[in-house]
Design an enzyme around this catalytic site. Structure first.
Site, PDB file in Angstrom:
ATOM      1  N   TYR A  93      20.887 -10.677  31.295  1.00  0.00           N
ATOM      2  CA  TYR A  93      19.861 -11.607  31.771  1.00  0.00           C
ATOM      3  C   TYR A  93      19.774 -12.657  30.677  1.00  0.00           C
ATOM      4  CZ  TYR A  93      17.798  -8.992  35.700  1.00  0.00           C
ATOM      5  OH  TYR A  93      17.561  -8.375  36.908  1.00  0.00           O
TER       6      TYR A  93
ATOM      7  N   ASP B  84      21.476 -14.202  40.117  1.00  0.00           N
ATOM      8  CA  ASP B  84      20.644 -14.223  41.337  1.00  0.00           C
ATOM      9  C   ASP B  84      19.179 -13.917  41.025  1.00  0.00           C
ATOM     10  OD1 ASP B  84      21.675 -10.889  42.515  1.00  0.00           O
ATOM     11  OD2 ASP B  84      20.649 -11.576  40.709  1.00  0.00           O
TER      12      ASP B  84
ATOM     13  N   HIS C 146      21.597  -8.172  44.545  1.00  0.00           N
ATOM     14  CA  HIS C 146      20.725  -7.432  43.607  1.00  0.00           C
ATOM     15  C   HIS C 146      20.108  -6.198  44.272  1.00  0.00           C
ATOM     16  CE1 HIS C 146      18.898  -8.644  39.581  1.00  0.00           C
ATOM     17  NE2 HIS C 146      18.162  -7.601  39.860  1.00  0.00           N
TER      18      HIS C 146
HETATM   19  C1  LIG Z   1      18.151  -0.248  42.005  1.00  0.00           C
HETATM   20  C2  LIG Z   1      18.022  -1.251  40.907  1.00  0.00           C
HETATM   21  C3  LIG Z   1      18.892  -2.337  40.885  1.00  0.00           C
HETATM   22  C4  LIG Z   1      18.807  -3.290  39.858  1.00  0.00           C
HETATM   23  C5  LIG Z   1      17.819  -3.132  38.855  1.00  0.00           C
HETATM   24  C6  LIG Z   1      16.936  -2.047  38.857  1.00  0.00           C
HETATM   25  C7  LIG Z   1      17.040  -1.111  39.888  1.00  0.00           C
HETATM   26  C8  LIG Z   1      16.096   0.046  39.895  1.00  0.00           C
HETATM   27  N1  LIG Z   1      17.692  -4.139  37.899  1.00  0.00           N
HETATM   28  S1  LIG Z   1      16.228  -4.942  37.915  1.00  0.00           S
HETATM   29  O1  LIG Z   1      15.219  -4.024  37.547  1.00  0.00           O
HETATM   30  O2  LIG Z   1      16.268  -6.091  37.068  1.00  0.00           O
HETATM   31  O3  LIG Z   1      16.099  -5.409  39.328  1.00  0.00           O
HETATM   32  C9  LIG Z   1      18.806  -4.872  37.595  1.00  0.00           C
HETATM   33  C10 LIG Z   1      18.984  -5.520  36.337  1.00  0.00           C
HETATM   34  O4  LIG Z   1      18.267  -5.251  35.360  1.00  0.00           O
HETATM   35  N2  LIG Z   1      20.002  -6.426  36.235  1.00  0.00           N
HETATM   36  C11 LIG Z   1      20.885  -6.683  37.271  1.00  0.00           C
HETATM   37  O5  LIG Z   1      21.793  -7.500  37.135  1.00  0.00           O
HETATM   38  N3  LIG Z   1      20.778  -6.005  38.461  1.00  0.00           N
HETATM   39  C12 LIG Z   1      19.777  -5.108  38.614  1.00  0.00           C
HETATM   40  N4  LIG Z   1      19.723  -4.353  39.759  1.00  0.00           N
HETATM   41  C13 LIG Z   1      20.714  -4.609  40.857  1.00  0.00           C
HETATM   42  C14 LIG Z   1      21.953  -3.713  40.686  1.00  0.00           C
HETATM   43  O6  LIG Z   1      22.747  -4.157  39.607  1.00  0.00           O
HETATM   44  C15 LIG Z   1      22.824  -3.763  41.941  1.00  0.00           C
HETATM   45  O7  LIG Z   1      23.041  -5.106  42.314  1.00  0.00           O
HETATM   46  C16 LIG Z   1      22.192  -2.985  43.087  1.00  0.00           C
HETATM   47  O8  LIG Z   1      21.546  -1.841  42.610  1.00  0.00           O
HETATM   48  C17 LIG Z   1      23.274  -2.550  44.069  1.00  0.00           C
HETATM   49  O9  LIG Z   1      22.679  -1.966  45.186  1.00  0.00           O
HETATM   50  P1  LIG Z   1      22.527  -0.362  45.373  1.00  0.00           P
HETATM   51  O10 LIG Z   1      21.389   0.041  44.497  1.00  0.00           O
HETATM   52  O11 LIG Z   1      22.228  -0.225  46.833  1.00  0.00           O
HETATM   53  O12 LIG Z   1      23.827   0.292  44.974  1.00  0.00           O
END
Ligand SMILES: Cc1cc2c(cc1C)[n+](S(=O)(=O)[O-])c1c(=O)[nH]c(=O)nc-1n2C[C@H](O)[C@H](O)[C@H](O)COP(=O)(O)O
Length: 501
Positions: free
Chosen positions: A244, A272, A363
């Site tokens: 990030y 994104d 995401h």
């Molecule tokens: C489930 C989940 C996803 C997050 C995630 C945290 C969780 C609990 N977090 S978030 O807190 O900021 O949203 C990140 C993150 O730190 N950075 C990122 O690039 N993607 C983040 N993602 C998105 C992740 O990298 C994938 O794009 C997404 O999880 C793929 O979908 P599935 O969970 O259905 O496999």
């Protein structure tokens, strides 16, 4: 507090307890006291959450959100007050709340690991045994969660055109990703706050990835520190960094250079999330213990209990743009990939910008609701790249809703190099720890071997677009089994006895 001999006199709980206000605020973390008075206004999660534990032991609430080296990294040493005699600190009596008692009962009755036969089984168990706030954070998607559901149901709109009478006695589904050989074409994608689900956090994913020779993408917002995760890797285990981008580019530069020095083999810049999505389940679970500075537009009186995500993401730079790519290329030799690309025009721009790859992703449905699924964008992108002879200029990954090996195979037939998987490994880790992650990865390998045989492919190179029928992919009428919108909102009538929650 240091007596004249070398042994520092420990602070008493009573002494720390006197500093319980905005004017003088001390907290205890793992038996040491810290003066955070001056830090209060700078805390990304807002002052409220710290003040709630002013003068007390805040370790339990602190751990899932902050990597262990946070205080050493960000709090001036002069505010490190030294050891506390924990015998003199009265521990908050955790009066057994009925919800926690019920959860403990469900944990006692949870299925044994061998009863999990697919990745969705882990989600079903995790939903029952996880703490509410942890389940809410992992399972939530943005707004009405339409995209989150679409991510997996999009795979249900793609049908196979299998070949027969192909010698599939030996099946090899190993491949390479950014030049690294992996056993199976998936990687563990970056998902924040691993310690919400399991006190050990993301090191469990590191160990699972090692065992199955797949790559782990280390999140910027991991609960474990970056170095903990790299140290937990064994031998020539490969890890990538998900970034990030911080408004303060010096911090970002330091993170990227350190990651390269520690051996990371890929830099995935998340594009994104100029602002983290509104994940209402996360908000409803009243992440009051973390507070959050929701864009801090409304001053101090804005409701700040809007979930963990907001609390930990105020540093992200919404001004990030294509003009920043050359700067990244100037500070690192790691391959650079853009995570969260959602249309073919941006894939072309990425190739022109000279990056090594993209992840077609929304995401996990946690950002823009009604963004298309990664697999649907892939079906748009690849024919255009082939038409322009660009398909070998860049590695294309997708993530979102991958729950079966057939989902992986569909993505590879369409031209993806591999897929990222998020929630399933979080749920497996939360419910069963490392054995859960291990079993989840093994289940995917077993499914992969069977489905490669049945589709008539002995190796990854045999997978091609003629083996899938994607005609139905862009029709978005998704059957939503229990549509909370209609049941709970649009046409739901409030019965005479119904409790309006
Ligand atoms: C489930 C989940 C996803 C997050 C995630 C945290 C969780 C609990 N977090 S978030 O807190 O900021 O949203 C990140 C993150 O730190 N950075 C990122 O690039 N993607 C983040 N993602 C998105 C992740 O990298 C994938 O794009 C997404 O999880 C793929 O979908 P599935 O969970 O259905 O496999």
């Amino acid at each position: 507090h240091t007596s004249n001999d070398t042994q520092a006199v420990k602070l008493s709980g009573e002494e720390v307890g006197k500093h319980n206000s905005r004017e003088s605020c001390w907290v205890i973390i793992h038996g040491r006291a810290y003066d955070v008075t001056e830090f209060l206004p700078e805390h990304p999660g807002g002052a409220k959450i710290i003040l709630k534990y002013a003068g007390k032991d805040a370790s339990d609430e602190y751990d899932p959100i902050h990597p262990p080296d946070t205080l050493d990294k960000f709090l001036d040493k002069k505010f490190h007050l030294g050891e506390v005699d924990m015998n003199t600190v009265e521990q908050e009596t955790k009066e057994e709340d009925p919800e926690e008692q019920e959860r403990q009962e469900r944990i006692k009755r949870m299925p044994i690991l061998e009863q999990c036969y697919n990745l969705m089984d882990f989600e079903a168990v995790a939903r029952r045994v996880m703490k509410r706030t942890a389940w809410a954070y992992y399972s939530s998607g943005a707004d009405d969660e339409i995209t989150m559901r679409e991510n997996h149901s999009a795979f249900h709109k793609i049908w196979f055109r299998p070949r027969v009478l192909v010698d599939v006695e030996k099946v090899d589904f190993s491949t390479t990703m950014l030049g690294t050989k992996v056993d199976i074409p998936f990687y563990v994608t970056a998902t924040a706050l691993g310690k919400l689900g399991n006190p050990e956090g993301e090191v469990i994913l590191t160990r699972g990835a090692k065992k199955h020779n797949v790559i782990q993408m280390i999140p910027t917002l991991a609960s474990c520190s970056f170095d903990e995760l790299v140290d937990a890797a064994e031998g020539n285990q490969v890890q990538w960094l998900q970034l990030y981008v911080n408004k303060n580019r010096d911090i970002t530069k330091r993170i990227v250079e350190h990651a390269e020095k520690r051996g990371c083999k890929g830099l995935f810049i998340t594009v994104d999330a100029p602002q983290l999505g509104r994940r209402e389940k996360d908000m409803r679970s009243k992440f009051s213990d973390v507070g959050s500075n929701v864009q801090s537009t409304g001053g101090h009186d804005v409701d700040r209990s809007q979930g963990a995500a907001r609390a930990i993401s105020s540093f992200i730079d919404p001004a990030l743009s294509w003009k920043d790519i050359p700067w990244f290329q100037s500070i690192t030799k790691m391959p650079i990939l853009l995570k969260g690309v959602q249309r073919v025009e941006d894939v072309i721009r990425a190739i022109e910008a000279g990056v090594q790859g993209v992840v077609l992703s929304n995401h996990g449905g946690r950002q823009l609701d009604f963004a298309r699924s990664g697999i649907e964008v892939l079906a748009e992108v690849m024919p255009v790249l082939r038409e322009r002879g660009l398909e070998d200029k860049i590695e294309i990954y997708i993530d979102g809703g991958v729950r079966r090996a057939t989902d992986i195979i569909k993505a590879l037939c369409l031209g993806a190099k591999g897929v990222g998987i998020g929630r399933p490994f979080l749920f497996a880790m939360s419910a069963y720890g490392l054995p859960g992650v291990d079993r989840a990865m093994q289940l995917l390998k077993d499914e992969m071997e069977m489905n490669m045989r049945l589709i008539g492919a002995a190796k990854i190179e045999d997978l091609d677009p003629t083996m899938v029928d994607t005609r139905n992919l862009s029709s978005h009428t998704t059957v939503v089994p229990t549509d909370t919108l209609s049941l709970g909102a649009y046409d739901a009538l409030i019965g005479p006895k119904e409790k309006v929650s």
